[in-house]
Design an enzyme around this catalytic site. Structure first.
Site, short mmCIF file in Angstrom:
data_model
loop_
_atom_site.label_atom_id
_atom_site.label_comp_id
_atom_site.label_asym_id
_atom_site.label_seq_id
_atom_site.Cartn_x
_atom_site.Cartn_y
_atom_site.Cartn_z
N ARG A 70 -1.07 24.42 -14.42
CA ARG A 70 -1.68 25.29 -15.42
C ARG A 70 -2.15 26.61 -14.82
O ARG A 70 -2.09 27.64 -15.46
CB ARG A 70 -2.86 24.57 -16.07
CG ARG A 70 -2.42 23.82 -17.31
CD ARG A 70 -3.51 22.97 -17.85
NE ARG A 70 -3.94 21.98 -16.87
CZ ARG A 70 -4.94 21.12 -17.05
NH1 ARG A 70 -5.62 21.15 -18.17
NH2 ARG A 70 -5.25 20.24 -16.14
N LYS A 176 0.56 6.87 -10.28
CA LYS A 176 -0.36 5.93 -10.90
C LYS A 176 -1.55 6.69 -11.49
O LYS A 176 -1.75 7.83 -11.08
CB LYS A 176 -0.81 4.87 -9.89
CG LYS A 176 -1.75 5.42 -8.79
CD LYS A 176 -2.34 4.32 -7.99
CE LYS A 176 -3.60 3.81 -8.63
NZ LYS A 176 -4.83 4.07 -7.84
N ASP A 205 3.81 3.22 -6.34
CA ASP A 205 2.68 2.48 -5.82
C ASP A 205 2.70 2.79 -4.34
O ASP A 205 3.53 2.26 -3.60
CB ASP A 205 2.83 0.98 -6.05
CG ASP A 205 1.58 0.24 -5.60
OD1 ASP A 205 1.10 0.51 -4.49
OD2 ASP A 205 1.07 -0.60 -6.37
N HIS A 206 1.81 3.68 -3.88
CA HIS A 206 2.02 4.22 -2.54
C HIS A 206 1.88 3.16 -1.45
O HIS A 206 2.36 3.33 -0.34
CB HIS A 206 1.12 5.44 -2.27
CG HIS A 206 -0.30 5.11 -1.91
ND1 HIS A 206 -1.25 4.85 -2.84
CD2 HIS A 206 -0.93 5.00 -0.71
CE1 HIS A 206 -2.41 4.60 -2.23
NE2 HIS A 206 -2.24 4.68 -0.94
N LYS A 210 4.00 2.14 2.68
CA LYS A 210 3.38 1.98 3.99
C LYS A 210 4.26 1.10 4.87
O LYS A 210 4.72 0.04 4.44
CB LYS A 210 1.99 1.31 3.83
CG LYS A 210 0.94 2.22 3.18
CD LYS A 210 -0.39 1.49 3.10
CE LYS A 210 -1.39 2.25 2.25
NZ LYS A 210 -2.13 3.29 2.95
N GLU A 244 -12.83 -0.66 1.67
CA GLU A 244 -12.96 0.75 2.04
C GLU A 244 -14.41 1.03 2.39
O GLU A 244 -15.32 0.42 1.80
CB GLU A 244 -12.54 1.64 0.87
CG GLU A 244 -11.08 1.50 0.52
CD GLU A 244 -10.67 2.49 -0.57
OE1 GLU A 244 -10.11 3.53 -0.24
OE2 GLU A 244 -10.96 2.21 -1.75
N ASP A 263 -8.16 0.21 -10.33
CA ASP A 263 -7.83 1.19 -9.30
C ASP A 263 -7.00 0.57 -8.17
O ASP A 263 -6.07 1.19 -7.66
CB ASP A 263 -9.13 1.77 -8.73
CG ASP A 263 -8.87 2.94 -7.79
OD1 ASP A 263 -8.04 3.80 -8.14
OD2 ASP A 263 -9.51 3.01 -6.72
N HIS A 268 -1.88 -2.03 -6.12
CA HIS A 268 -1.65 -2.26 -4.69
C HIS A 268 -1.81 -3.73 -4.28
O HIS A 268 -0.98 -4.28 -3.56
CB HIS A 268 -2.63 -1.44 -3.85
CG HIS A 268 -2.70 0.01 -4.23
ND1 HIS A 268 -1.61 0.72 -4.68
CD2 HIS A 268 -3.73 0.90 -4.22
CE1 HIS A 268 -1.98 1.97 -4.93
NE2 HIS A 268 -3.25 2.11 -4.67
N LYS A 364 -15.39 -0.49 -2.61
CA LYS A 364 -15.77 0.76 -1.95
C LYS A 364 -17.08 0.51 -1.21
O LYS A 364 -17.84 -0.38 -1.58
CB LYS A 364 -16.02 1.86 -3.00
CG LYS A 364 -14.82 2.15 -3.89
CD LYS A 364 -14.00 3.27 -3.33
CE LYS A 364 -12.89 3.66 -4.28
NZ LYS A 364 -11.68 4.09 -3.58
N LYS A 369 -13.20 0.26 6.73
CA LYS A 369 -11.89 0.27 6.07
C LYS A 369 -11.04 -0.82 6.71
O LYS A 369 -10.87 -0.85 7.94
CB LYS A 369 -11.23 1.64 6.28
CG LYS A 369 -9.78 1.68 5.86
CD LYS A 369 -9.56 2.66 4.75
CE LYS A 369 -8.11 2.68 4.32
NZ LYS A 369 -7.94 3.02 2.93
#
Ligand code: BG6
Length: 513
Positions: A70, A176, A205-206, A210, A244, A263, A268, A364, A369
């Site tokens: 935008r 996603k 789905d990242h 991996k 995380e 999330d 994942h 979280k 992590k």
């Protein structure tokens, strides 16, 4: 093979004999269009991934980048902004020559995603790029915008005839979240498949990009050691953790309407579960792999309330720093009932897995992590060694470390040296860094390349994403639409809520995070 002579180049640039054979497959010349090109994901992940592909010579011979957003920008301003993002977020310091080559011909189209004129102008730009290349370039549309724009972008692409290109391939990559409920996911699938064929669609789905996640398949299907054990007879339980230490940062707007289950679990974590539990596919082709994953998802029933736990982080200390609780985070409504922690106990009701508890937990602001899959085997049938003052015989455990401990570790029992028969657990470790001496590519590098190549193996299919929602939807509805009473809290920087223990069966215990 003798070690390569020093060339004075930085260490990471030396030829690495252990990565020989990891050759890149050719990719047809492509114009990649990023919708939301000036947004956070594009700046942090997509543009740096493109740079790293360029650095490795993995991009197609003719590669053109078009940004659509935008904000008002000229081509040159977008190129400058992209270069800054790459300098800031790339995993390697950019070589200015490579960067210049990548961004030299970049084009930018500004405007609102619901304005058909934007798509007419985009069509013109793509036509010009074809003319300059003297060939019809494949087109890859990457939707990296807020999800509410996915339907309108797809319909506009269709209406302007950009969904097909004679003698060339057109592909559509969708970020996603793919819907926030089962019904929304179905509706989005209907809308996307009214314009594109499924083979043109690449739902991201990242986690599937991996290296360590793909290694779950290598580990299971390229070794004969584990398959005889990979079932209910030998396995006592499975624990999948995606912990995380970070909070929600500046994403309150998105996160508060999503929560931990939508999330991370719906996508994942269920993908990790599928890779761990699926039957061996006939080959490593997109449909063979995805058929097997869908079968796993279909064998999972939504868990009843007593097998689910949700909670929210309170204030605490993470990495030596005092951090606020979720309700004190900027942008979070004071009456929010969104969970930042979710734990589930699932079972895969099929021949291989019946009765094996599969625990999933994510949160979280936990102690650190850590993403891992831990498979605990059953105890030995007969305790022959006396627990002679030692920790004793413990069940074997196999831990597939996704991040940050990238590798595989197997817990075995061993005799402690000495005159007594004392036993304690020891670990056998495979570490990526040590065995391959190279930095793993970022997930997005692999996924962007696969999408441009048309290989959908590491992307979720329409029925798969719906099957994931079918498991999570009833939990989401229960948690978000029914009055559940006060939400349990956990102190930031800890292992999570006490309540998570309530879903464990018998003597099962959560692994320390
Ligand atoms: C994203 C979630 O999909 O995955 C984020 O939206 C989460 O909330 C992230 O932090 C975790 O990804 P990674 O690759 O850092 O494990």
């Amino acid at each position: 093979m003798s070690a390569p002579a020093s060339t004075g180049t930085p260490e990471e640039e030396l030829p690495n004999p252990l990565t020989e054979g990891l050759e890149r497959l050719p990719v047809h010349s492509t114009a990649l269009v990023i919708f939301g090109a000036t947004g956070d994901l594009s700046r942090r992940k997509l543009l740096p991934a493109l740079y790293n592909l360029a650095h490795e010579g993995a991009l197609p011979e003719r590669f053109e980048l078009v940004g659509v957003s935008r904000s008002e920008h000229s081509d040159a301003e977008f190129a400058k902004d992209a270069a800054e993002a790459i300098r800031e977020f790339s995993r390697r310091d950019p070589d200015e020559e490579v960067l210049k080559g990548l961004l030299e011909h970049v084009r930018y189209v500004s405007g609102s995603f619901d304005d058909p004129d934007v798509f007419r102008r985009l069509g013109q730009v793509l036509g010009e790029l074809d003319d300059a290349a003297g060939q019809r370039l494949n087109r890859c549309f990457y939707l990296s915008t807020a999800p509410s724009f996915f339907p309108v972008i797809v319909s506009n692409l269709g209406e302007q005839g950009l969904d097909r290109h004679d003698d060339a391939e057109v592909r559509c990559v969708i970020e996603k979240p793919f819907g926030t409920t089962l019904e929304e996911a179905r509706e989005l699938n209907r809308c996307v498949l009214a314009v594109f064929d499924e083979r043109q669609v690449f739902r991201i789905d990242h986690y599937l990009g991996k290296e360590t996640v793909q290694n779950v398949l290598a580990f299971r299907f390229a070794n004969s050691l584990f398959e005889p054990l990979w079932n209910r007879n030998a396995i006592r339980n499975v624990q999948i953790t995606a912990a995380e230490d970070i909070g929600i940062g500046s994403r309150a707007g998105y996160y508060d309407s999503a929560g931990a289950l939508r999330d991370l679990v719906q996508n994942h974590m269920l993908q990790l579960l599928c890779l761990l539990c699926m039957e061996p596919p006939v080959d490593f082709s997109a449909d063979a792999v995805r058929d097997e994953k869908v079968k796993v998802l279909r064998a999972i029933k939504p868990p009843p309330p007593e097998r689910t736990v949700r909670a929210r982080y309170g204030p605490g200390t993470v990495g030596g720093e005092q951090v606020p609780g979720y309700l004190e985070e900027e942008g979070v409504p004071a009456d929010s009932s969104t969970e930042t922690y979710a734990a589930l106990r699932l079972t895969v009701q099929n021949w291989r897995w019946a009765g094996v508890p599969i625990y999933l937990r994510t949160g979280k602001r936990l102690a650190r992590k850590s993403t891992e899959i831990a498979v605990t085997l059953r105890e030995v049938p007969h305790a022959m060694f006396k627990q002679d003052g030692s920790v004793g015989v413990q069940p074997n455990q196999l831990v597939l470390g996704v991040q940050p401990n990238e590798g595989v570790s197997i817990k075995l029992s061993a005799k402690i040296p000495g005159t007594r028969m004392s036993i304690r657990p020891v670990n056998m470790e495979f570490l990526y860094g040590t065995s391959f001496l190279s930095q793993s590519p970022e997930a997005y590098e692999r996924l962007i390349l696969d999408a441009m190549r048309g290989d959908a193996t590491l992307f979720t299919r329409n029925d798969e994403v719906e099957a994931q929602w079918r498991i999570c939807d009833p939990i989401v509805r229960r948690w978000h639409e029914e009055d559940q009473g006060p939400l349990p809290t956990y102190e930031s920087g800890t292992q999570g809520p006490e309540e998570a223990n309530s879903i464990l069966v018998g003597d099962d215990q959560w692994r320390a995070i």
